[in-house]
Design a protein around this motif. Structure first.
Motif, short mmCIF file in Angstrom:
data_model
loop_
_atom_site.label_atom_id
_atom_site.label_comp_id
_atom_site.label_asym_id
_atom_site.label_seq_id
_atom_site.Cartn_x
_atom_site.Cartn_y
_atom_site.Cartn_z
N VAL A 38 0.85 -1.19 0.00
CA VAL A 38 0.00 0.00 0.00
C VAL A 38 0.88 1.24 0.00
N GLU A 39 0.72 2.06 -1.03
CA GLU A 39 1.49 3.29 -1.14
C GLU A 39 0.73 4.47 -0.55
N SER A 40 1.47 5.46 -0.10
CA SER A 40 0.88 6.71 0.38
C SER A 40 1.91 7.81 0.28
N GLY A 41 1.45 9.06 0.44
CA GLY A 41 2.37 10.19 0.47
C GLY A 41 2.38 11.04 -0.77
N GLY A 42 1.64 10.64 -1.79
CA GLY A 42 1.61 11.44 -3.00
C GLY A 42 0.88 12.75 -2.79
N GLY A 43 0.99 13.62 -3.78
CA GLY A 43 0.31 14.90 -3.69
C GLY A 43 0.79 15.86 -4.75
N LEU A 44 0.42 17.12 -4.57
CA LEU A 44 0.78 18.18 -5.50
C LEU A 44 1.89 19.02 -4.86
N VAL A 45 2.96 19.24 -5.62
CA VAL A 45 4.09 20.00 -5.10
C VAL A 45 4.65 20.86 -6.23
N GLN A 46 5.23 21.98 -5.86
CA GLN A 46 5.85 22.83 -6.86
C GLN A 46 7.22 22.29 -7.25
N ALA A 47 7.65 22.64 -8.43
CA ALA A 47 8.98 22.25 -8.88
C ALA A 47 10.02 22.74 -7.88
N GLY A 48 10.98 21.87 -7.60
CA GLY A 48 11.99 22.18 -6.60
C GLY A 48 11.64 21.69 -5.22
N GLY A 49 10.40 21.29 -5.03
CA GLY A 49 9.94 20.82 -3.72
C GLY A 49 10.27 19.37 -3.46
N MET A 101 8.61 -8.27 -11.38
CA MET A 101 7.93 -8.02 -10.12
C MET A 101 6.84 -9.06 -9.88
N ASP A 102 6.69 -9.43 -8.60
CA ASP A 102 5.69 -10.41 -8.23
C ASP A 102 4.38 -9.76 -7.76
N TYR A 103 4.51 -8.65 -7.04
CA TYR A 103 3.33 -8.00 -6.46
C TYR A 103 3.44 -6.49 -6.68
N TRP A 104 2.26 -5.87 -6.81
CA TRP A 104 2.18 -4.43 -7.03
C TRP A 104 1.18 -3.81 -6.08
N GLY A 105 1.46 -2.56 -5.71
CA GLY A 105 0.45 -1.76 -5.04
C GLY A 105 -0.41 -1.07 -6.08
N LYS A 106 -1.37 -0.28 -5.60
CA LYS A 106 -2.29 0.39 -6.50
C LYS A 106 -1.81 1.76 -6.95
N GLY A 107 -0.77 2.27 -6.31
CA GLY A 107 -0.17 3.52 -6.75
C GLY A 107 -0.63 4.74 -5.99
N THR A 108 0.18 5.78 -6.06
CA THR A 108 -0.14 7.08 -5.46
C THR A 108 0.29 8.16 -6.44
N GLN A 109 -0.57 9.17 -6.62
CA GLN A 109 -0.33 10.19 -7.62
C GLN A 109 0.63 11.26 -7.09
N VAL A 110 1.62 11.58 -7.91
CA VAL A 110 2.53 12.68 -7.63
C VAL A 110 2.41 13.67 -8.80
N THR A 111 2.13 14.92 -8.46
CA THR A 111 2.03 15.95 -9.48
C THR A 111 2.98 17.09 -9.12
N VAL A 112 3.87 17.41 -10.04
CA VAL A 112 4.84 18.49 -9.82
C VAL A 112 4.49 19.62 -10.78
N SER A 113 4.14 20.76 -10.23
CA SER A 113 3.76 21.91 -11.06
C SER A 113 4.98 22.78 -11.33
N SER A 114 4.95 23.41 -12.50
CA SER A 114 6.10 24.25 -12.89
C SER A 114 5.91 25.69 -12.45
#
Length: 122
Positions: free
Chosen positions: A5-16, A109-122
């Motif tokens: 299970v992944e977590s921690g993704g989000g929206l961040v500015q470039a350089g962050g 790979m044998d197993y995968w999580g469902k993923g977490t979105q990371v968005t980096v804005s310019s």
């Protein structure tokens, strides 16, 4: 069977920075190599970083070397990837995956999580 299970993704500015977590349950965590892959819209999923907790061995894609750091804690069954100096091209869905050894190919790979979105804005 291993559940990831992944977590921690989000929206961040470039350089962050962001830190992603992958929590595993099921089989003994330290027996596996834990990987991070990412997939940008319209692109293939690509390898980012990996760690084998039993040895501490790590491996990174050239595109993230010096910016991303992978680490883990066997007791917590958790692997993190600390992402710094983020760029818009780092945008994508980040997936945690486990395999028997460190590899850069999805089919290893044998197993995968469902993923977490990371968005980096310019």
């Amino acid at each position: 069977q291993v559940q990831l299970v992944e977590s921690g993704g989000g929206l961040v500015q470039a350089g962050g920075s962001l830190r992603l977590s992958c929590v595993a349950s099921g089989r003994i965590f330290s027996n596996y190599a834990i990987h991070w892959f990412r997939q940008a819209p319209g692109k293939d999923r690509e390898f980012v970083a990996a760690i084998r907790l039993s040895s501490g061995l790590t491996h990174y894609a050239d595109s993230v070397k010096g910016r991303f750091t992978i680490s883990g804690d066997n007791a917590k069954n958790t692997v993190w990837v600390q992402m710094s100096s983020l760029k818009p091209e780092d945008t994508g869905v980040y997936y945690c995956a486990s395999g028997g050894t460190i590899a850069t190919m999805m089919h290893a790979m044998d197993y995968w999580g469902k993923g977490t979105q990371v968005t980096v804005s310019s």
